[in-house]
Design a protein around this motif. Structure first.
Motif, PDB file in Angstrom:
ATOM      1  N   MET A 143       0.837  -1.194   0.000  1.00  0.00           N
ATOM      2  CA  MET A 143       0.000   0.000   0.000  1.00  0.00           C
ATOM      3  C   MET A 143       0.872   1.244   0.000  1.00  0.00           C
ATOM      4  O   MET A 143       1.622   1.484   0.962  1.00  0.00           O
ATOM      5  CB  MET A 143      -0.922   0.000   1.229  1.00  0.00           C
ATOM      6  CG  MET A 143      -1.819   1.233   1.331  1.00  0.00           C
ATOM      7  SD  MET A 143      -2.753   1.303   2.894  1.00  0.00           S
ATOM      8  CE  MET A 143      -3.913  -0.025   2.650  1.00  0.00           C
ATOM      9  N   SER A 144       0.797   2.016  -1.091  1.00  0.00           N
ATOM     10  CA  SER A 144       1.594   3.250  -1.194  1.00  0.00           C
ATOM     11  C   SER A 144       3.043   2.980  -0.842  1.00  0.00           C
ATOM     12  O   SER A 144       3.676   3.739  -0.090  1.00  0.00           O
ATOM     13  CB  SER A 144       1.012   4.345  -0.296  1.00  0.00           C
ATOM     14  OG  SER A 144      -0.344   4.583  -0.601  1.00  0.00           O
ATOM     15  N   SER A 145       3.585   1.909  -1.374  1.00  0.00           N
ATOM     16  CA  SER A 145       4.961   1.493  -1.095  1.00  0.00           C
ATOM     17  C   SER A 145       5.624   1.141  -2.412  1.00  0.00           C
ATOM     18  O   SER A 145       5.144   0.251  -3.119  1.00  0.00           O
ATOM     19  CB  SER A 145       4.968   0.289  -0.147  1.00  0.00           C
ATOM     20  OG  SER A 145       6.277  -0.058   0.235  1.00  0.00           O
ATOM     21  N   GLY A 146       6.696   1.856  -2.738  1.00  0.00           N
ATOM     22  CA  GLY A 146       7.269   1.757  -4.069  1.00  0.00           C
ATOM     23  C   GLY A 146       8.387   0.755  -4.229  1.00  0.00           C
ATOM     24  O   GLY A 146       8.759   0.052  -3.288  1.00  0.00           O
ATOM     25  N   PRO A 147       8.950   0.705  -5.434  1.00  0.00           N
ATOM     26  CA  PRO A 147       9.920  -0.333  -5.781  1.00  0.00           C
ATOM     27  C   PRO A 147      11.307  -0.124  -5.203  1.00  0.00           C
ATOM     28  O   PRO A 147      12.072  -1.082  -5.058  1.00  0.00           O
ATOM     29  CB  PRO A 147       9.965  -0.261  -7.306  1.00  0.00           C
ATOM     30  CG  PRO A 147       9.616   1.172  -7.619  1.00  0.00           C
ATOM     31  CD  PRO A 147       8.595   1.556  -6.582  1.00  0.00           C
ATOM     32  N   ALA A 148      11.647   1.113  -4.885  1.00  0.00           N
ATOM     33  CA  ALA A 148      13.013   1.417  -4.431  1.00  0.00           C
ATOM     34  C   ALA A 148      12.955   2.626  -3.505  1.00  0.00           C
ATOM     35  O   ALA A 148      12.012   2.776  -2.727  1.00  0.00           O
ATOM     36  CB  ALA A 148      13.923   1.661  -5.638  1.00  0.00           C
ATOM     37  N   ALA A 149      13.961   3.489  -3.568  1.00  0.00           N
ATOM     38  CA  ALA A 149      14.041   4.625  -2.647  1.00  0.00           C
ATOM     39  C   ALA A 149      12.912   5.624  -2.879  1.00  0.00           C
ATOM     40  O   ALA A 149      12.347   5.724  -3.979  1.00  0.00           O
ATOM     41  CB  ALA A 149      15.384   5.328  -2.808  1.00  0.00           C
ATOM     42  N   ILE A 150      12.582   6.364  -1.830  1.00  0.00           N
ATOM     43  CA  ILE A 150      11.568   7.409  -1.913  1.00  0.00           C
ATOM     44  C   ILE A 150      12.047   8.553  -2.803  1.00  0.00           C
ATOM     45  O   ILE A 150      13.226   8.661  -3.143  1.00  0.00           O
ATOM     46  CB  ILE A 150      11.212   7.929  -0.509  1.00  0.00           C
ATOM     47  CG1 ILE A 150      12.473   8.367   0.251  1.00  0.00           C
ATOM     48  CG2 ILE A 150      10.470   6.862   0.274  1.00  0.00           C
ATOM     49  CD1 ILE A 150      12.202   8.920   1.648  1.00  0.00           C
ATOM     50  N   ALA A 151      11.132   9.424  -3.183  1.00  0.00           N
ATOM     51  CA  ALA A 151      11.437  10.554  -4.059  1.00  0.00           C
ATOM     52  C   ALA A 151      12.499  11.460  -3.428  1.00  0.00           C
ATOM     53  O   ALA A 151      12.601  11.560  -2.200  1.00  0.00           O
ATOM     54  CB  ALA A 151      10.163  11.353  -4.329  1.00  0.00           C
ATOM     55  N   PRO A 152      13.314  12.138  -4.263  1.00  0.00           N
ATOM     56  CA  PRO A 152      14.388  12.997  -3.726  1.00  0.00           C
ATOM     57  C   PRO A 152      13.914  14.027  -2.710  1.00  0.00           C
ATOM     58  O   PRO A 152      14.609  14.278  -1.718  1.00  0.00           O
ATOM     59  CB  PRO A 152      14.951  13.661  -4.982  1.00  0.00           C
ATOM     60  CG  PRO A 152      14.708  12.665  -6.076  1.00  0.00           C
ATOM     61  CD  PRO A 152      13.382  12.025  -5.727  1.00  0.00           C
ATOM     62  N   THR A 153      12.733  14.609  -2.914  1.00  0.00           N
ATOM     63  CA  THR A 153      12.250  15.590  -1.943  1.00  0.00           C
ATOM     64  C   THR A 153      11.993  14.940  -0.585  1.00  0.00           C
ATOM     65  O   THR A 153      12.247  15.543   0.464  1.00  0.00           O
ATOM     66  CB  THR A 153      10.952  16.246  -2.439  1.00  0.00           C
ATOM     67  OG1 THR A 153      10.001  15.215  -2.773  1.00  0.00           O
ATOM     68  CG2 THR A 153      11.221  17.107  -3.667  1.00  0.00           C
ATOM     69  N   GLN A 154      11.510  13.703  -0.600  1.00  0.00           N
ATOM     70  CA  GLN A 154      11.267  12.995   0.650  1.00  0.00           C
ATOM     71  C   GLN A 154      12.577  12.518   1.286  1.00  0.00           C
ATOM     72  O   GLN A 154      12.692  12.461   2.512  1.00  0.00           O
ATOM     73  CB  GLN A 154      10.334  11.814   0.405  1.00  0.00           C
ATOM     74  CG  GLN A 154       8.947  12.214  -0.089  1.00  0.00           C
ATOM     75  CD  GLN A 154       8.213  13.099   0.914  1.00  0.00           C
ATOM     76  OE1 GLN A 154       8.301  12.894   2.129  1.00  0.00           O
ATOM     77  NE2 GLN A 154       7.488  14.091   0.414  1.00  0.00           N
ATOM     78  N   GLN A 155      13.564  12.202   0.452  1.00  0.00           N
ATOM     79  CA  GLN A 155      14.886  11.867   0.988  1.00  0.00           C
ATOM     80  C   GLN A 155      15.463  13.060   1.748  1.00  0.00           C
ATOM     81  O   GLN A 155      16.056  12.899   2.822  1.00  0.00           O
ATOM     82  CB  GLN A 155      15.824  11.471  -0.145  1.00  0.00           C
ATOM     83  CG  GLN A 155      15.466  10.163  -0.833  1.00  0.00           C
ATOM     84  CD  GLN A 155      16.445   9.819  -1.945  1.00  0.00           C
ATOM     85  OE1 GLN A 155      17.641  10.082  -1.846  1.00  0.00           O
ATOM     86  NE2 GLN A 155      15.927   9.217  -3.008  1.00  0.00           N
ATOM     87  N   ALA A 156      15.278  14.248   1.186  1.00  0.00           N
ATOM     88  CA  ALA A 156      15.785  15.458   1.856  1.00  0.00           C
ATOM     89  C   ALA A 156      15.079  15.656   3.194  1.00  0.00           C
ATOM     90  O   ALA A 156      15.706  16.041   4.199  1.00  0.00           O
ATOM     91  CB  ALA A 156      15.586  16.667   0.950  1.00  0.00           C
ATOM     92  N   ARG A 157      13.777  15.374   3.240  1.00  0.00           N
ATOM     93  CA  ARG A 157      13.041  15.527   4.498  1.00  0.00           C
ATOM     94  C   ARG A 157      13.494  14.503   5.533  1.00  0.00           C
ATOM     95  O   ARG A 157      13.615  14.816   6.719  1.00  0.00           O
ATOM     96  CB  ARG A 157      11.544  15.382   4.234  1.00  0.00           C
ATOM     97  CG  ARG A 157      10.947  16.509   3.413  1.00  0.00           C
ATOM     98  CD  ARG A 157       9.454  16.352   3.215  1.00  0.00           C
ATOM     99  NE  ARG A 157       8.734  16.499   4.482  1.00  0.00           N
ATOM    100  CZ  ARG A 157       7.415  16.441   4.592  1.00  0.00           C
ATOM    101  NH1 ARG A 157       6.670  16.224   3.519  1.00  0.00           N
ATOM    102  NH2 ARG A 157       6.834  16.591   5.763  1.00  0.00           N
ATOM    103  N   ALA A 158      13.749  13.276   5.073  1.00  0.00           N
ATOM    104  CA  ALA A 158      14.218  12.238   6.006  1.00  0.00           C
ATOM    105  C   ALA A 158      15.584  12.606   6.576  1.00  0.00           C
ATOM    106  O   ALA A 158      15.849  12.393   7.770  1.00  0.00           O
ATOM    107  CB  ALA A 158      14.284  10.895   5.291  1.00  0.00           C
ATOM    108  N   LYS A 159      16.451  13.171   5.741  1.00  0.00           N
ATOM    109  CA  LYS A 159      17.781  13.582   6.220  1.00  0.00           C
ATOM    110  C   LYS A 159      17.663  14.749   7.199  1.00  0.00           C
ATOM    111  O   LYS A 159      18.359  14.803   8.227  1.00  0.00           O
ATOM    112  CB  LYS A 159      18.682  13.969   5.059  1.00  0.00           C
ATOM    113  CG  LYS A 159      20.110  14.320   5.512  1.00  0.00           C
ATOM    114  CD  LYS A 159      20.997  14.685   4.353  1.00  0.00           C
ATOM    115  CE  LYS A 159      22.443  14.888   4.828  1.00  0.00           C
ATOM    116  NZ  LYS A 159      22.559  15.873   5.911  1.00  0.00           N
TER     117      LYS A 159
END
Length: 290
Positions: A143-159
């Motif tokens: 559910m709302s879970s993709g094939p690989a890493a999250i989008a770059p904007t979300q990567q920036a938020r996680a960092k």
């Protein structure tokens, strides 16, 4: 962050502790009403910063359809304790936890076949569990879970979150996140004020879990080909918009998996809270078909 409509479970569900050989986990355990035969069960894994309550609006319709639904806080999430060591939250460790939870549930007499569902981060943990032990489950829903890493904007938020957790308390980070949220439109119907319940949940997350899983989401490799080789019924479900994994990417993943595809109109990254009735109907249709 998913916003469940309430933190109070429905009458069909019991808040309890699931004891496994990997530790204890807080769960909501919803069972079909009297007179409704149990057709199977589903283990439901929440996403990043989420909890078992994210599925709370799905429990009554799923139970009414004859499925036992067990939603779980993973280690370090909300009401399931976890260590302060980031290595304890490696994806392999979380996958082993899921398999231990599944072993307890499938041992319960009368439960029937066990489906696995993971939302967002939970989907990638679910995938890892299936790849480790495909025979443990009757089906897999991402559910709302993709094939690989999250989008770059979300990567920036996680960092940014990980960096903040190095120097700020959980409460300070919460206040900072609230300050960054845009105010709702003046004519918006915001419903009940859930801010205190959400804050209480946030404060009980282990920071090490957030840092470790945020890193996982930002570096996850594409394992779709591996999963496609597993002879297990699969289902890819999402809203019609998603800023974590673009919807066309989810469409393509479903094609590569040979999976059933469900798109929930009017929903975004959390169809389980955005449009629970439609989401439950799509899930039940998939499990009935399986």
């Amino acid at each position: 962050m998913s916003r469940p409509p309430t933190f109070v479970p429905p009458a069909c569900a019991t808040a309890r502790t699931l004891r496994t050989d990997r530790g204890d986990f807080a769960v909501l355990d919803a069972v079909p009403p009297p007179g409704v035969p149990v057709r199977g069960a589903v283990l439901m894994l929440p996403g990043f910063t989420g909890s078992k309550e994210d599925f709370i609006a799905l429990l009554e319709p799923i139970a009414a359809a004859g499925y036992r639904a067990v939603t779980v806080d993973g280690r370090g999430q909300y009401e399931s304790a976890g260590p302060d060591d980031e290595s304890a939250y490696a994806q392999e460790e979380l996958a082993r936890d899921v398999l231990a939870q599944a072993a307890v549930l499938t041992a319960d007499e009368g439960t029937g076949p066990l489906a696995l569902l993971g939302h967002s981060l939970g989907g990638q943990v679910a995938r890892a569990a299936v790849l480790r032990s495909p025979g443990a489950f009757a089906s897999l829903t991402l559910m709302s879970s993709g094939p690989a890493a999250i989008a770059p904007t979300q990567q920036a938020r996680a960092k940014m979150l990980a960096d903040a957790l190095q120097v700020m308390s959980m409460d300070e980070v919460w206040q900072a996140m609230r300050a960054m949220e845009p105010p709702p439109p003046e004519d918006a119907d915001t419903g009940a004020d859930d801010s205190e319940a959400l804050r209480a949940r946030w404060l009980r997350h282990n920071p090490a879990q957030l840092v470790a899983t945020g890193r996982q989401l930002s570096t996850e490799p594409d394992r779709v080909a591996e999963l496609a080789a597993v002879p297990l019924p699969k289902h890819v479900l999402s809203g019609e918009r998603d800023d974590t994994w673009p919807v066309p990417l989810l469409d393509d993943m479903a094609r590569r998996l040979g999976a059933r595809r469900s798109v929930i109109a009017g929903a975004e990254h959390s169809p389980n809270t955005d449009r629970p009735a439609q989401t439950a109907a799509a899930l039940i249709a998939f499990w009935d078909g399986v």
